[in-house]
Design a protein around this motif. Structure first.
Motif, PDB file in Angstrom:
ATOM      1  N   UNK A  95       0.832  -1.204   0.000  1.00  0.00           N
ATOM      2  CA  UNK A  95       0.000   0.000   0.000  1.00  0.00           C
ATOM      3  C   UNK A  95       0.870   1.258   0.000  1.00  0.00           C
ATOM      4  N   UNK A  96       1.943   1.205   0.763  1.00  0.00           N
ATOM      5  CA  UNK A  96       2.835   2.370   0.812  1.00  0.00           C
ATOM      6  C   UNK A  96       3.344   2.697  -0.587  1.00  0.00           C
ATOM      7  N   UNK A  97       3.679   1.654  -1.341  1.00  0.00           N
ATOM      8  CA  UNK A  97       4.139   1.864  -2.713  1.00  0.00           C
ATOM      9  C   UNK A  97       3.050   2.524  -3.542  1.00  0.00           C
ATOM     10  N   UNK A  98       1.822   2.084  -3.333  1.00  0.00           N
ATOM     11  CA  UNK A  98       0.717   2.718  -4.051  1.00  0.00           C
ATOM     12  C   UNK A  98       0.706   4.212  -3.779  1.00  0.00           C
ATOM     13  N   UNK A  99       0.876   4.558  -2.500  1.00  0.00           N
ATOM     14  CA  UNK A  99       0.914   5.972  -2.143  1.00  0.00           C
ATOM     15  C   UNK A  99       2.041   6.692  -2.860  1.00  0.00           C
ATOM     16  N   UNK A 100       3.206   6.032  -2.913  1.00  0.00           N
ATOM     17  CA  UNK A 100       4.358   6.676  -3.544  1.00  0.00           C
ATOM     18  C   UNK A 100       4.156   6.829  -5.052  1.00  0.00           C
ATOM     19  N   UNK A 101       3.659   5.764  -5.676  1.00  0.00           N
ATOM     20  CA  UNK A 101       3.411   5.841  -7.119  1.00  0.00           C
ATOM     21  C   UNK A 101       2.421   6.958  -7.417  1.00  0.00           C
ATOM     22  N   UNK A 102       1.415   7.035  -6.591  1.00  0.00           N
ATOM     23  CA  UNK A 102       0.431   8.094  -6.757  1.00  0.00           C
ATOM     24  C   UNK A 102       1.111   9.459  -6.637  1.00  0.00           C
ATOM     25  N   UNK A 103       2.011   9.536  -5.674  1.00  0.00           N
ATOM     26  CA  UNK A 103       2.799  10.749  -5.459  1.00  0.00           C
ATOM     27  C   UNK A 103       3.530  11.121  -6.746  1.00  0.00           C
ATOM     28  N   UNK A 104       4.237  10.161  -7.308  1.00  0.00           N
ATOM     29  CA  UNK A 104       4.968  10.388  -8.557  1.00  0.00           C
ATOM     30  C   UNK A 104       4.045  10.933  -9.630  1.00  0.00           C
ATOM     31  N   UNK A 105       2.915  10.263  -9.746  1.00  0.00           N
ATOM     32  CA  UNK A 105       1.971  10.622 -10.792  1.00  0.00           C
ATOM     33  C   UNK A 105       1.492  12.051 -10.634  1.00  0.00           C
ATOM     34  N   UNK A 106       1.239  12.429  -9.389  1.00  0.00           N
ATOM     35  CA  UNK A 106       0.682  13.751  -9.132  1.00  0.00           C
ATOM     36  C   UNK A 106       1.690  14.866  -9.370  1.00  0.00           C
ATOM     37  N   UNK A 107       2.964  14.503  -9.312  1.00  0.00           N
ATOM     38  CA  UNK A 107       3.995  15.526  -9.495  1.00  0.00           C
ATOM     39  C   UNK A 107       3.770  16.280 -10.801  1.00  0.00           C
ATOM     40  N   UNK A 108       3.226  15.592 -11.792  1.00  0.00           N
ATOM     41  CA  UNK A 108       2.988  16.220 -13.076  1.00  0.00           C
ATOM     42  C   UNK A 108       1.777  17.131 -13.096  1.00  0.00           C
ATOM     43  N   UNK A 109       0.972  17.070 -12.040  1.00  0.00           N
ATOM     44  CA  UNK A 109      -0.268  17.848 -12.029  1.00  0.00           C
ATOM     45  C   UNK A 109      -0.230  19.025 -11.072  1.00  0.00           C
ATOM     46  N   UNK A 110       0.936  19.349 -10.563  1.00  0.00           N
ATOM     47  CA  UNK A 110       0.979  20.354  -9.502  1.00  0.00           C
ATOM     48  C   UNK A 110       0.329  21.650  -9.960  1.00  0.00           C
ATOM     49  N   UNK A 111      -0.291  22.306  -9.016  1.00  0.00           N
ATOM     50  CA  UNK A 111      -0.984  23.547  -9.337  1.00  0.00           C
ATOM     51  C   UNK A 111      -2.468  23.327  -9.525  1.00  0.00           C
ATOM     52  N   UNK A 112      -2.841  22.150 -10.001  1.00  0.00           N
ATOM     53  CA  UNK A 112      -4.263  21.863 -10.131  1.00  0.00           C
ATOM     54  C   UNK A 112      -4.774  21.236  -8.841  1.00  0.00           C
ATOM     55  N   UNK A 113      -6.060  21.380  -8.628  1.00  0.00           N
ATOM     56  CA  UNK A 113      -6.643  20.697  -7.477  1.00  0.00           C
ATOM     57  C   UNK A 113      -6.718  19.217  -7.812  1.00  0.00           C
ATOM     58  N   UNK A 114      -6.789  18.392  -6.783  1.00  0.00           N
ATOM     59  CA  UNK A 114      -6.846  16.959  -6.992  1.00  0.00           C
ATOM     60  C   UNK A 114      -8.099  16.565  -7.758  1.00  0.00           C
ATOM     61  N   UNK A 115      -9.197  17.235  -7.411  1.00  0.00           N
ATOM     62  CA  UNK A 115     -10.446  16.920  -8.082  1.00  0.00           C
ATOM     63  C   UNK A 115     -10.330  17.112  -9.582  1.00  0.00           C
TER      64      UNK A 115
END
Lengths: 258, 258
Positions: free
Chosen positions: B199-219
DNA sequence: AAGAATATTCTTGTATACAAAAACTTGACA
DNA sequence: TGTCAAGTTTTTGTATACAAGAATATTCTT
């Protein structure tokens, strides 16, 4: 303070359920509650919806709302989860602890000591609760803090109960001291282990205590043990036909003048 | 099937929030929703109360109901707790595993394999979800099962998201296999550790993925990534004045025909 | 007298009505 | 042009009205 009547009612009902003054299976009659709180059915219903969403009442369509206390098995299960959450809080807190948190924790701890010296169970419990809440916050994980507090609130009356076991308060405080030491040393694993055991012991002590109450529902035991039976007519506990849907007694009704 | 309109509406809104089609901060207008669902405001309000009680919307008195998505920090926190809950599930399951559960788990696992061979992400995700749900049940702790499922549901869209990282599905399945082995061997500690890491890896992978979306809201990111933007007018994202109370954008309104 | 069928009363779920607070509009004024 | 204030419109929160399902009482049958 709450702008809405529904919120006020919700809190009120929640307390009545958590303290055990509303026993398990009790039917929450909308009209009676409306009279009792001197409002219409509307805010009552909204409060019931919220309680249903958090699992404090069962809401059976076209039947009504029924107080839902955890069964004995469920309580043991809840303690098991609580232990794990506190363990996690401890591990994280040991790594992320700030000076402020440490100071506050020590203050709460000395509050426990004072209460113990005077023999004030209630005061001890309050300080104890503060200690745990601070620990949750010290985890630095806001979501975890919320979840831990939520579960803590539900277990509150039962944690309180186990403190009545002879010598438990002293033992509990010793455990707190050990936890504080591990925390201060920044030893995450030890802190976590100590906290898990601390809560697990609470579950076991509670178990011991309940052994004497077998046959009764938990709600009843709670009411007796805490000496609270407000809002309930204490007369003949009339026959309790089983609810066909969940096998709970449904005859008693909340909100009577009694 | 649900006898009450309020329940149906609640589920509907919950899905809309969880899938991201209702973005963060969106105001849920009672009248518009009433029109949309072709009911009066009453069942709409009751649904909103329930959503508020479970934290999916913020209910601000005399202001309205606003969709509440977890912030990025909060999501990381949620993954942290989820990891611990799954860890506990694994430890308990390793000790209490029944033959039935093992068979079911293996079936779910082979469902993952099949989906992976065909390259069907959705099917993989469903089998994956089934695997985890079975694991929760195998813990033998009903309360834990409920809590784990609840949190899983909230993280659902984000877990789904991280599966899009290249090679993640294969890696995830390998982890499942290792978990199954440890489970079958009855090795509680290993099972727990593997699951926590999983599960921790899932969190990290998600983290990686989100790095490309910074500035936008999660929604917003969710909506884009999942290709879902129903129920929302896609036009000019008009100016978003901050809500004075919580600093969230409040101008957009749900339930429009558009 | 016991049980089943029917009538009656209660209670819930939803719709509507209304008051008060918040948001928005309009216009005066600097 | 920008800001503030009064008036207007929306929207929420609560009360009430009403219909349909559930519980209860009553009557009828055997």
């Amino acid at each position: 303070m709450p702008a809405r009547a529904a919120d006020h009612i919700r809190q009120n009902l929640e307390q009545a359920i958590l303290t055990g003054s509303y026993v398990d299976g009790l039917r929450l009659d909308e009209l009676r509650l409306a009279e009792q709180f001197e409002v219409s059915r509307t805010p009552i219903r909204e409060a019931l919806q919220m309680l249903a969403a958090t699992g404090l009442v069962d809401l059976i369509p076209r039947r009504g709302a029924f107080v839902r206390h955890p069964s004995f098995v469920e309580l043991v299960e809840m303690f098991e989860v609580m232990a794990e959450l506190e363990c996690l809080c401890g591990r994280l807190a040991a790594r992320r602890l700030t000076d402020t948190h440490l100071v506050d924790l020590k203050a709460a701890e000395s509050g426990c000591v004072s209460a113990l010296e005077v023999g004030d169970t209630d005061a001890y419990y309050r300080a104890n609760e503060r200690f745990h809440n601070l620990l949750y916050q010290a985890s630095g994980n806001g979501f975890l803090t919320g979840e831990a507090n939520r579960l803590h609130k539900r277990l509150q009356p039962f944690r309180r109960l186990q403190l009545r076991v002879r010598g438990r308060m002293v033992q509990s405080m010793d455990e707190h001291k050990a936890i504080l030491l591990a925390l201060e040393a920044g030893d995450a694993e030890t802190t976590g282990r100590l906290l898990r055991d601390h809560v697990a012991i609470q579950g076991e002590k509670f178990h011991d205590l309940m052994a004497g109450f077998h046959g009764q529902s938990l709600g009843q035991s709670l009411g007796q043990s805490l000496g609270q039976s407000l809002g309930q007519p204490l007369g003949e506990p009339e026959e309790k036909p089983e609810d066909p849907l969940n096998g709970r007694p449904v005859n008693r009704v909340a909100g009577q003048a009694g």
